[in-house]
Design an enzyme around this catalytic site. Structure first.
Site, PDB file in Angstrom:
ATOM      1  CD  GLU A  71      -2.796   1.146   2.450  1.00 54.17           C
ATOM      2  OE1 GLU A  71      -2.794   0.202   3.243  1.00 54.17           O
ATOM      3  OE2 GLU A  71      -3.502   2.160   2.573  1.00 54.17           O
ATOM      4  NE  ARG A 306       3.140  -9.028  10.466  1.00 60.12           N
ATOM      5  CZ  ARG A 306       3.116  -7.889   9.756  1.00 60.12           C
ATOM      6  NH1 ARG A 306       4.094  -7.019   9.847  1.00 60.12           N
ATOM      7  NH2 ARG A 306       2.104  -7.601   8.967  1.00 60.12           N
ATOM      8  CE  LYS A 316       3.404   0.410   5.034  1.00 60.23           C
ATOM      9  NZ  LYS A 316       2.250   0.072   4.215  1.00 60.23           N
TER      10      LYS A 316
HETATM   11  P1  ATP Z   1       0.814  -1.704   7.802  1.00 59.13           P
HETATM   12  O1  ATP Z   1       1.987  -1.580   8.767  1.00 59.13           O
HETATM   13  O2  ATP Z   1       0.195  -0.401   7.410  1.00 59.13           O
HETATM   14  O3  ATP Z   1      -0.148  -2.826   8.090  1.00 59.13           O
HETATM   15  P2  ATP Z   1       2.182  -3.352   5.984  1.00 59.13           P
HETATM   16  O4  ATP Z   1       3.518  -3.307   6.622  1.00 59.13           O
HETATM   17  O5  ATP Z   1       1.344  -4.573   6.038  1.00 59.13           O
HETATM   18  O6  ATP Z   1       1.381  -2.115   6.432  1.00 59.13           O
HETATM   19  P3  ATP Z   1       1.738  -3.277   3.139  1.00 59.13           P
HETATM   20  O7  ATP Z   1       2.118  -2.195   2.224  1.00 59.13           O
HETATM   21  O8  ATP Z   1       0.319  -3.638   3.270  1.00 59.13           O
HETATM   22  O9  ATP Z   1       2.369  -2.869   4.512  1.00 59.13           O
HETATM   23  O10 ATP Z   1       2.591  -4.580   2.863  1.00 59.13           O
HETATM   24  C1  ATP Z   1       2.953  -5.046   1.592  1.00 59.13           C
HETATM   25  C2  ATP Z   1       3.329  -6.491   1.685  1.00 59.13           C
HETATM   26  O11 ATP Z   1       4.428  -6.665   2.565  1.00 59.13           O
HETATM   27  C3  ATP Z   1       2.197  -7.334   2.218  1.00 59.13           C
HETATM   28  O12 ATP Z   1       2.057  -8.484   1.404  1.00 59.13           O
HETATM   29  C4  ATP Z   1       2.627  -7.686   3.601  1.00 59.13           C
HETATM   30  O13 ATP Z   1       2.129  -8.934   3.969  1.00 59.13           O
HETATM   31  C5  ATP Z   1       4.149  -7.687   3.482  1.00 59.13           C
HETATM   32  N1  ATP Z   1       4.751  -7.397   4.780  1.00 59.13           N
HETATM   33  C6  ATP Z   1       4.557  -6.310   5.554  1.00 59.13           C
HETATM   34  N2  ATP Z   1       5.220  -6.404   6.715  1.00 59.13           N
HETATM   35  C7  ATP Z   1       5.899  -7.581   6.673  1.00 59.13           C
HETATM   36  C8  ATP Z   1       6.773  -8.263   7.578  1.00 59.13           C
HETATM   37  N3  ATP Z   1       7.099  -7.741   8.770  1.00 59.13           N
HETATM   38  N4  ATP Z   1       7.269  -9.455   7.193  1.00 59.13           N
HETATM   39  C9  ATP Z   1       6.948  -9.984   6.001  1.00 59.13           C
HETATM   40  N5  ATP Z   1       6.132  -9.403   5.114  1.00 59.13           N
HETATM   41  C10 ATP Z   1       5.600  -8.218   5.434  1.00 59.13           C
END
Ligand code: ATP
Ligand code: MG
Length: 602
Positions: A71, A306, A316
């Site tokens: 996003e 994650r 974020k």
């Molecule tokens: P927010 O903190 O706003 O929830 P987010 O970190 O999930 O956001 P996105 O832009 O929705 O951010 O994430 C993009 C992709 O990165 C998604 O497929 C998410 O699953 C993956 N992602 C985000 N954080 C992690 C993490 N800590 N480890 C592995 N993958 C991640």
């Protein structure tokens, strides 16, 4: 797959021996799908599209399709790097394609600045979404019209309805884990009325928040996500790509599965918190396949754990707070766990790829120690960074028996394991800079460096003996006096037969150039910042940056921005990509030679 994992340096590192590209449950799913030719007959027109748009096209040349779906509401962090390496890495390994898709359905928080930075960071990590002549870079907002048409189809089929309840009423009627929800009074009105009203929602006839479009699934489902989830809301907000064309926006669960299907994604990999959303993902796609809008087989959602990393925060919201409240200098502050920060810090893309391979993917949440990431960076840097000399806290050393005009050229290898990178000249003169802590008047036990009366080797040069020192009024050492032995030059016959325990680095004061060295350390001082109810800001490391007015060999002034070097005996450093110039060299500490945190913690 990473070449670094098999480099000689890897063999001696703490994490050596782990498979460079281990199998994992996701690879097993993909391999089984390939063996059964599950996706072999999917059609692909060259563009995302509905079943009708794909129907007359040839079969999809990509054996699998994955996607990375950020996003655009912030900068990418280390957790995203795991997801990027996973999705792009799988596509690379199985002759597939990975799409970069911006999940931009929430207009209020999204900006072009974030889109640009995400594009840069994914490229920087070494991945490409271009295949042949096609750029697989997509925006969920490009599907707004299709998503809308599909919603109309669902309404017409009695599978969605416009709900007039306000947010509080909806929440109250949703039920709990032990009680079923209560159906909305609008739920059983005729499809034609809902269709008409949904069109009027799009036309802007109703105020924000006055209605939502919901799926008609099951208000008694034990899975709360299935209790008639909202899929459209009214929201007058300017969108960074579609401007003011829309006043209704689709929600994540509805948008994501359909975007995957339109793009022919085969394996839709996401983090574990979406596990409970998978029945909804499948429900929406099943219905749209039945209605003839999407083709089978449907994309499969697969969840993985994650990345949780000690000593950083990867949310974020918290990262935004660090920037907005000025705890760091910006998103690309070298201490930030963002990819732009890491790049400025001197972390390497290959180091991240190695890290992703090494930690692997699992179905269960766990914590990775920050030192694992640092070790990966060290391994890559050790293999590729040329060696240079910098004196971070200089004091003067005078060789009393050296002629003032005399210069001896010594030779230092650019890389101890890569003779082909050659040597560089190190002029040795009467006056040198050495590190303040390489000299001690009252040495502690086990101190093998310079002390009054003792001998050490000047690295690549001669053996010197300390014959005296000078201090200022406060007793602080200003100058060390030595004599040298001309028969002990490194690399000449017999020179090494004389044993000394210490070996220190030095620079000729006449040749050295001033450097600004930014000594970065971990941003947080504890492994789990903000654990429990604690404010994570209280865990900031007060000593996460220090500035040193250092001296360096002349080659450092010629370094290009982002050039990475090892300062011998210190660690890995990078020419700052923003502030470094030939006239004013600025280097950032990337990581020390070994893990001092691990040692401190015992
Ligand atoms: P927010 O903190 O706003 O929830 P987010 O970190 O999930 O956001 P996105 O832009 O929705 O951010 O994430 C993009 C992709 O990165 C998604 O497929 C998410 O699953 C993956 N992602 C985000 N954080 C992690 C993490 N800590 N480890 C592995 N993958 C991640
Ligand atoms: Mg998210």
């Amino acid at each position: 797959m990473s070449s670094n994992a098999s480099s000689p340096s890897a063999a001696s590192a703490p994490n050596a021996g782990l498979p460079a590209h281990g199998s994992n449950f996701i690879r097993q799913i993909i391999e089984a799908d390939l063996a059964s030719r599950k996706h072999a007959l999917r059609r692909w027109s060259g563009h995302p599209g509905s079943a009708r748009e794909q129907a007359l096209s040839p079969t999809d040349p990509a054996r699998i399709r994955t996607r990375f779906p950020p996003e655009p509401n912030g900068y990418l962090h280390f957790g995203h790097a795991k997801s990027i390496c996973l999705n792009f890495g799988l596509a690379r390994d199985y002759e597939g394609v990975c799409h970069l898709r911006f999940d931009d359905t929430n207009p209020a928080r999204e900006e072009q600045e974030y889109v640009d930075s995400i594009v840069d960071s994914v490229r920087w990590l070494g991945f490409s979404w271009t295949n042949g002549n096609t750029e697989h870079r997509y925006f969920a907002s490009d599907y707004f019209e299709t998503l809308y048409q599909f919603a109309e189809a669902l309404i017409a089929a009695g599978l969605a309805y416009v709900d007039h309840q306000n947010a509080d009423e909806m929440r109250a009627n949703r039920g709990t884990l032990t009680e079923p929800g209560r159906p909305s009074p609008d739920r059983d009105r005729a499809a034609g009325e809902h269709l008409e009203e949904f069109r009027r929602m799009r036309a802007g006839e109703f105020p924000d928040g006055s209605r939502v479009l919901r799926l008609r699934i099951d208000m008694a489902s034990p899975n709360m996500n299935m209790r008639d989830p909202a899929i459209y809301r009214i929201r007058r907000a300017h969108h960074h790509r579609t401007g003011d064309a829309w006043c209704i926006y689709p929600l994540y669960d509805y948008t994501h599965c359909i975007s995957d299907a339109l793009e022919n994604i085969t394996h839709s990999i996401c983090t574990l918190e979406f596990e409970d959303h998978r029945p909804l993902y499948d429900w929406v796609l099943d219905r749209l396949v039945d209605l003839g809008h999407l083709q089978r087989p449907m994309p499969q959602q697969i969840e993985f754990a994650r990345l949780n990393l000690t000593y950083v925060v990867l949310s974020k919201r918290k990262l935004i707070q660090l920037v907005d409240e000025g705890h760091v200098a910006g998103w690309d502050d070298p201490r930030m766990p963002t990819l732009v920060g890491a790049r400025r810090r001197g972390y390497t893309a290959a180091g991240f790829r190695l890290f992703a391979e090494r930690i692997g993917v699992a179905r269960a949440d766990s914590w990775i120690d920050f030192s694992v990431l640092e070790d990966c960076m060290r391994e890559d840097l050790n293999a590729h960074a040329q060696r240079r000399v910098a004196v971070l806290d200089p004091i003067r050393l005078v060789i009393d028996n050296f002629e003032p005009a005399q210069t001896e050229i010594c030779h230092a290898p650019n890389h101890p394991q890569h003779a082909e990178l050659g040597v560089r000249d190190m002029p040795l003169t009467r006056e040198l800079w050495i590190e303040r802590d390489d000299f001690s008047i009252t040495p502690p036990k086990g101190f093998f460096r310079l002390t009054p009366g003792a001998e050490v080797r000047l690295r690549y040069g001669f053996i010197i003996r300390c014959v005296g020192y000078e201090t200022d009024d406060s007793g602080r050492v200003t100058t060390v006096h030595c004599t040298y032995d001309p028969d002990t030059r490194s690399g000449t016959p017999g020179a090494e037969s004389r044993k000394v325990k210490g070996n220190i680095h030095w620079l000729s004061t006449r040749h050295a150039v001033p450097l600004e060295v930014r000594l970065y350390d971990r941003l947080f001082g504890v492994a789990h910042p903000g654990a429990g109810e604690r404010d994570f800001l209280l865990d900031l490391n007060p000593n996460s940056v220090g500035i040193s007015q250092a001296m360096g060999e002349p080659a450092l002034a010629r370094a290009v921005a982002e050039e990475r070097v090892q300062f011998e005996r210190h660690g890995y450093y990078v020419a700052d990509r923003v502030d470094h110039t030939g006239d004013r060299p600025v280097f950032n500490r990337t990581v020390g030679l070994r893990d001092s945190w691990g040692r401190a913690a015992g």
